[in-house]
Design an enzyme around this catalytic site. Structure first.
Site, PDB file in Angstrom:
ATOM      1  CB  THR A 168      -0.596   0.362   1.189  1.00  0.00           C
ATOM      2  OG1 THR A 168      -0.205   0.170   2.255  1.00  0.00           O
ATOM      3  CG2 THR A 168      -1.494  -1.291   1.237  1.00  0.00           C
ATOM      4  CG  ASP A 169       4.380   2.592   2.412  1.00  0.00           C
ATOM      5  OD1 ASP A 169       3.636   3.208   3.337  1.00  0.00           O
ATOM      6  OD2 ASP A 169       4.707   1.771   3.805  1.00  0.00           O
ATOM      7  CB  VAL A 170       4.826  -0.062  -3.504  1.00  0.00           C
ATOM      8  CG1 VAL A 170       5.050   0.008  -5.215  1.00  0.00           C
ATOM      9  CG2 VAL A 170       6.218  -0.962  -2.933  1.00  0.00           C
ATOM     10  N   GLY A 173       2.845   5.695  -3.080  1.00  0.00           N
ATOM     11  CA  GLY A 173       3.884   6.011  -3.861  1.00  0.00           C
ATOM     12  C   GLY A 173       3.469   6.035  -5.141  1.00  0.00           C
TER      13      GLY A 173
END
Length: 395
Positions: A168-170, A173
């Site tokens: 979810t961070d990727v 981003g």
């Protein structure tokens, strides 16, 4: 040859992964990225490890190349003044502080947008700046749990599982990078900047794509299927005589060819399996038949046979095999840079292959404050002011 984002200046007030991953992509594409941390370095990933190389964290290195670094104490008035000066000269400001933090610091969009009406201001938070969850902290693991991603990951007989990376961070981003570039294009038409409100929760839910679509249409809560696909059969891993292989027969022709390879041509003619919807419906009957045959020969045999008939397939590789893959070598997906502390470092390269404005790897992931004096001089600060700021821990 100019880079795609040459001339774009980004003020990066992010840390950990979602924001730094976004700004690294912008830096790869040629933007000038100024990473701001508190004096001494405040990006938590600098301490996340092992592994470390000369006390430099692999986690930090993975998302921070092609950036300059300056340290500023945002809680001091002089520090905030530095950020305000920078914001006047930047095209993009991106941060991932909790909702309301930038406003409390006097660095919210209303303030910075008034100073620089062309500014693109991107906020990344766990749950967004509106709604009942807006003040909650949001980490990737929690978002994977809440978004439904964990509920569909893992075997049906096992517990919900997270993905192997902070997906979810990727994703956030990537969405932030897309949105920033869209806002820059819009600015060409309107002459005005705008605010972006990105959340990990929204990004994770958007990644449910066909799984969410299945639920919204049918009302049936998706179950965990392990490596199986909810809408395509056969599309999963199979045990072979010496390991496992991934097979993705995405259409009826591929299924017919697979049946020929397996010596089971009668299956393709069977009404129960002749079309993909029928195969999905009769999955529990079909798959054990295929599994029995796959177990008779090694993975390499099946892969070669499938490749010959253009049936998507692949080995399940660990990272050692991935790093040695000749395809990735040709694609330049692993790079080396010199770092002033860690020495020679190895990083994953960019997947972006642009013929006219190729990605460049010009700056190592910076050490804390490596470019502080250089940036302050460009802003017009004198040597005496810089020395005073260092003494008073403003920078």
């Amino acid at each position: 040859m100019p880079s795609a984002l040459s001339g774009i200046k980004v003020l990066d007030l992010t840390r950990v992964l979602a924001g730094p991953f976004c700004t690294m992509i912008l830096g790869d594409l040629g933007a000038e990225v100024i990473k701001v941390e508190a004096p001494g370095g405040s990006d938590e990933t600098r301490g996340w490890g092992p592994p470390f190389q000369q006390n430099v964290s692999a986690y930090y290195l993975c998302a921070n190349r092609n950036k300059k670094s300056m340290t500023v104490n945002l809680k001091s008035e002089k520090g905030k003044e530095i950020i305000l000066r920078l914001a006047k000269k930047c095209d993009v400001v991106i941060h991932n502080f909790k909702t309301g933090t930038m406003e409390r610091l006097g660095l919210g969009y209303e303030t910075l947008g008034a100073l620089n009406p062309q500014l693109i201001y991107c906020s990344i938070t766990g749950f967004g700046e509106t709604g009942p969850y807006k003040d909650l902290p949001g980490y990737d693991f929690i978002i994977q749990a809440m978004s439904g991603l964990m509920s569909i990951t893992g075997e049906s007989f096992g517990p919900p599982l997270k993905t192997g990376v902070a997906i979810t961070d990727v994703l956030t981003g990537l969405y932030a990078c897309i949105g920033i570039q869209a806002a820059l294009l819009a600015r060409e038409h309107t002459g005005k900047g705008q605010k972006m409100d990105l959340s990990l929760y929204d990004s994770a839910v958007s990644a449910l794509v066909n799984i969410a679509g299945n639920f919204l249409m049918s009302g049936n809560i998706p179950e965990r299927l392990g490596n199986r696909h909810p809408n395509i059969v056969p599309y999963q891993t199979f045990q072979t005589s010496d390991g496992e292989i991934a097979i993705a027969a995405g259409n009826d022709r591929q299924f017919r060819e697979l049946c020929q390879i397996l010596g089971l041509p009668q299956l393709a003619a069977d009404e129960k399996f002749s079309t993909n919807p029928k195969r999905v419906e009769n999955r529990k009957t079909l798959i054990p038949i295929l599994e029995k045959v796959f177990q008779t020969k090694p993975s390499a045999y099946w892969q070669k046979a499938c490749e010959k008939q253009k049936i998507p397939c692949g080995p399940i590789q660990n990272l050692q095999a991935v790093a040695a893959d000749p395809q990735l070598k040709v694609r330049e997906m692993f790079i080396q840079l010199d770092h002033p502390v860690a020495g020679e470092i190895k990083l994953v390269g960019s997947p972006l292959k642009l013929s006219q404005t190729p990605v460049r790897y010009e700056k190592h992931p910076p050490i804390p404050g490596e470019h502080t004096e250089e940036i302050l001089r460009e802003l017009g600060y004198s040597s005496e002011e810089i020395a005073q700021y260092q003494q008073k821990q403003v920078i």
